[in-house]
Design an enzyme around this catalytic site. Sequence first.
Site, PDB file in Angstrom:
ATOM      1  N   HIS A   1       5.867   1.780  -2.845  1.00 54.06           N
ATOM      2  CA  HIS A   1       6.821   0.834  -2.286  1.00 54.06           C
ATOM      3  C   HIS A   1       7.093  -0.224  -3.360  1.00 54.06           C
ATOM      4  CE1 HIS A   1       3.227  -1.591  -1.814  1.00 54.06           C
ATOM      5  NE2 HIS A   1       2.699  -0.692  -1.004  1.00 54.06           N
TER       6      HIS A   1
ATOM      7  N   HIS B   1       4.206  -1.669  -5.474  1.00 57.18           N
ATOM      8  CA  HIS B   1       3.756  -0.868  -6.618  1.00 57.18           C
ATOM      9  C   HIS B   1       4.747  -1.015  -7.786  1.00 57.18           C
ATOM     10  CE1 HIS B   1       1.960   1.612  -3.209  1.00 57.18           C
ATOM     11  NE2 HIS B   1       0.897   1.387  -3.958  1.00 57.18           N
TER      12      HIS B   1
ATOM     13  N   GLN C   1     -13.219   7.284  -2.223  1.00 57.83           N
ATOM     14  CA  GLN C   1     -13.120   5.934  -1.668  1.00 57.83           C
ATOM     15  C   GLN C   1     -12.729   5.905  -0.191  1.00 57.83           C
ATOM     16  OE1 GLN C   1     -10.018   5.025  -4.664  1.00 57.83           O
ATOM     17  NE2 GLN C   1      -9.092   3.761  -3.076  1.00 57.83           N
TER      18      GLN C   1
ATOM     19  N   GLY D   1      -2.938  -5.087  -8.152  1.00 56.43           N
ATOM     20  CA  GLY D   1      -2.316  -6.064  -7.262  1.00 56.43           C
ATOM     21  C   GLY D   1      -3.321  -7.050  -6.685  1.00 56.43           C
TER      22      GLY D   1
ATOM     23  N   ASP E   1      -5.018  -6.513  -3.133  1.00 53.99           N
ATOM     24  CA  ASP E   1      -6.399  -6.039  -2.978  1.00 53.99           C
ATOM     25  C   ASP E   1      -7.269  -6.921  -3.877  1.00 53.99           C
ATOM     26  OD1 ASP E   1      -5.973  -3.363  -1.391  1.00 53.99           O
ATOM     27  OD2 ASP E   1      -4.448  -3.411  -2.944  1.00 53.99           O
TER      28      ASP E   1
ATOM     29  N   SER F   1       2.425  -2.483   2.213  1.00 50.56           N
ATOM     30  CA  SER F   1       1.260  -1.605   2.115  1.00 50.56           C
ATOM     31  C   SER F   1       1.621  -0.231   2.641  1.00 50.56           C
ATOM     32  CB  SER F   1       0.113  -2.186   2.950  1.00 50.56           C
ATOM     33  OG  SER F   1      -0.879  -1.206   3.136  1.00 50.56           O
TER      34      SER F   1
END
Length: 283
Positions: free
Chosen positions: A34, A37, A61, A149, A152, A187
């Site tokens: 999106h 990013h 993860q 970013g 996070d 997100s």
Amino acid sequence: MQIVDSITAIKAKIKEWRQQQQSIAFVPTMGNLHQGHLSLVEKAHKLADKVVVSIFVNPLQFDEQADLSAYPRTMDADIEQLSSVNCDLLFMPTVQMMYPQGTGRYSTVVVPGMDDKLCGQSRPGHFDGVATVVSKFFNIVQADIAIFGEKDYQQLLLIKKLVLDLNISIEVHGSPTYREQSGLAMSSRNQYLTDIERDNAAVLYQILLDVKKQLEQGQYDFATLQQQAMEKLKLAGFKPEYVEIRRAEDLELATKKDNKLRVLAAAYLGEARLIDNIACYLA
Ligand code: AMP
């Protein structure tokens, strides 16, 4: 934009660029791209000659298999978006390529102090998975700069610590959170929201702003501010995991002496686990 899926191919391309004295910036992602990013790619272009983006949904993860399988994969749209921002190289390895021995018995990178608090508490092993795959990518891509970013924020600090602790030769840069007009942080997980939930989701950001305002007005009872924010989230239909006022530098518990703070929150809204955070620098 060149697309490669093998480690040998990406290493050859990087070697070629190195011989041409080109600097390289790297943006790791899990795809389903999106504007947030893409803003990292745009920043990467300002900092280096060539930009490499990876798309890899990292099994290590994810705490739950169902979450991993459901993670949105939108390869064609991702490629189109990356081309539109002039990404030079897209690296899309398979799980087999990244973990040829399987994911069960793998050397793991652990970043103590950063992996077990806030999001690490409810997602045990998540940050070990992140630190491990990012270390592998750093070794493969050998970039000068990596961009992550602030959305996070805990992850960003974890990667900075990892690089410092292990003397990895890469500069890690943070990039501001890109938001919808409503204030909702963009997100990949927002698509799990229903239309009604999406209209309500920006309340999370509003509540963080409200905490920041109160801190700026001299309200220093962190526990009360956190508790009030949790209650407001519940009233708005969220299932909050945490709202925390932490030291921006290392996410340790903040004291009245700290003036660089970060307000962070995680909360479920329906099926979607949303996270957000904002800076609060006091005079
Ligand atoms: P992901 O694909 O979710 O793993 O994210 C890849 C990178 O994009 C990470 O460094 C994220 O922090 C960053 N990112 C995700 N959402 C945003 C956003 N809304 N604004 C800025 N960066 C973001």
